[in-house]
Design an enzyme around this catalytic site. Sequence first.
Site, PDB file in Angstrom:
ATOM      1  N   HIS A 218       0.796  -1.225   0.000  1.00  0.00           N
ATOM      2  CA  HIS A 218       0.000   0.000   0.000  1.00  0.00           C
ATOM      3  C   HIS A 218       0.836   1.286   0.000  1.00  0.00           C
ATOM      4  O   HIS A 218       0.279   2.364  -0.159  1.00  0.00           O
ATOM      5  CB  HIS A 218      -0.998  -0.018   1.170  1.00  0.00           C
ATOM      6  CG  HIS A 218      -2.206  -0.847   0.861  1.00  0.00           C
ATOM      7  ND1 HIS A 218      -3.449  -0.588   1.353  1.00  0.00           N
ATOM      8  CD2 HIS A 218      -2.356  -1.934   0.066  1.00  0.00           C
ATOM      9  CE1 HIS A 218      -4.312  -1.482   0.895  1.00  0.00           C
ATOM     10  NE2 HIS A 218      -3.668  -2.316   0.119  1.00  0.00           N
ATOM     11  N   ASP A 247     -13.020  -9.274  -6.218  1.00  0.00           N
ATOM     12  CA  ASP A 247     -12.435 -10.259  -5.307  1.00  0.00           C
ATOM     13  C   ASP A 247     -13.501 -11.212  -4.771  1.00  0.00           C
ATOM     14  O   ASP A 247     -13.255 -12.407  -4.603  1.00  0.00           O
ATOM     15  CB  ASP A 247     -11.732  -9.563  -4.126  1.00  0.00           C
ATOM     16  CG  ASP A 247     -10.374  -8.999  -4.526  1.00  0.00           C
ATOM     17  OD1 ASP A 247      -9.901  -9.321  -5.637  1.00  0.00           O
ATOM     18  OD2 ASP A 247      -9.774  -8.236  -3.741  1.00  0.00           O
TER      19      ASP A 247
END
Length: 436
Positions: A218, A247
Amino acid sequence: MAQFSKPAWLENPLVRWVDHRLPVFSFMSHELYEYPTPRNLNYWWNFGSLAGIILVIMIVSGITLAMHYVPHTDYAFDSVERIMRDVNYGWLIRYIHMNGASAFFVVVYIHIFRGMYFGSYKAPRELLWILGVVILLLMMATAFMGYVLPWGQMSFWGATVITNLFSAIPWGIGDWMVTLLWGGFAVDNPTLNRFYSLHYLLPFVLVGVVVLHIWALHVHGSNNPVGIDTKGDQDVIPFHPYYTIKDTFGLGVFLIVFAGFIFFAPNFFGEPDNYIPANPLATPPHIVPEWYFLPFYAILRAVPDNFIGGWVTNWMGFVIFDAKLAGVLAMFGSIGVLFLLPWLDRSPVRSSRFRPLFRQFFWLFVIDCAVLGWVGANPAEGYFVLIGRIATAFYFLYFLVIIPLLGILEKPRPVPASISEPVLGGGAATAAERAQ
Ligand code: HEM
């Protein structure tokens, strides 16, 4: 970078009260909701989150099994049989855990190959990649120790063969390590106890490393199929709903396949010999590890007796390391070399979409891994020996010679100026291609 809208639930008074004192909700919103993600991620980017979900499934099913399992050589096998027959839904929990281990490796191997294909290990994601390799090693140690727990024939003999490998390390260090691993002078009750303890502990260490892995991810965000950095708002979309939905869809497909194995072929990945209680006096005809270790097992057995060990002995007149140690070093080296990958590949282009030669060698490498797995599943005799040696040589050549050379010699195809350029240009040629 884009500032995406915050979720409505952040305005809930209770959420705000908590968040003011401990900003967990802003954190979640920032990392999983607004989080700017490249707009062109394909389904190969589903496997990271899938691996995370399987890790949770493994921990939950494992803790439940641990409530009924007895880590003692006299009771371990029977306690597992009791789980299968008497404990309510014990069979289901055990089959989830057993097949979950295989599913975990399938998903993580795909995740690794994805990273290799799209050059996700390159700067600035080297540490993310290295943490991934640490995860892989932890997974292997955890799976190996877990397989010993049912105390079947393959548990016992697998543990004996693999722990004995450490005895190849010279100057008495190896023997000392083996005694430490065994907790005595043979694989026995103390071995089972420490493996149980570590098998329970390591998944939580794994969770810690996965947190670092995602943290590192991230910082710079995901790589993407074209392998170029995002350049502004038009290249990114918020994680939610786009990738939460994608997902979730991937998870659904996975669960259907997973349930298929659990309910219709629960022993597909297993070894029948492990339904025979461990017997230190009867060696099984073929000792084979679980399928996910087979390529490494093939590398271990590929080093010929007269290779480095014999060569060093003959040339220098004394043994620096023998063939067994050479095999062990090759096996560990086959994973160790992954740590170096970000520095072995010097090409400035990440994605193999723009590296035609690299792409061909990548697929050869995938085939090579499959061949190694096939060789590992078979006895080390006849033509398997030769094929295993060639495949092992290619494995190391790929990392140590082919990848570095391609980085210098290959002429990559032109890379688009931005992720959105080919899309916004109506699928027409990229600026770089037009300029040619
Ligand atoms: C428990 C096992 C693992 C979990 C839960 C996990 C989790 C994740 C997640 C959630 C992502 C972002 C989504 C994605 O790109 O698919 C990711 C990305 C990544 N992972 Fe893993 N990972 C695991 C193992 C590994 C291993 C073994 C490696 C390499 C040896 C690895 C290398 C990477 C790389 C390079 C990325 C960045 C991909 C990109 O941005 O293109 N991971 N991981």
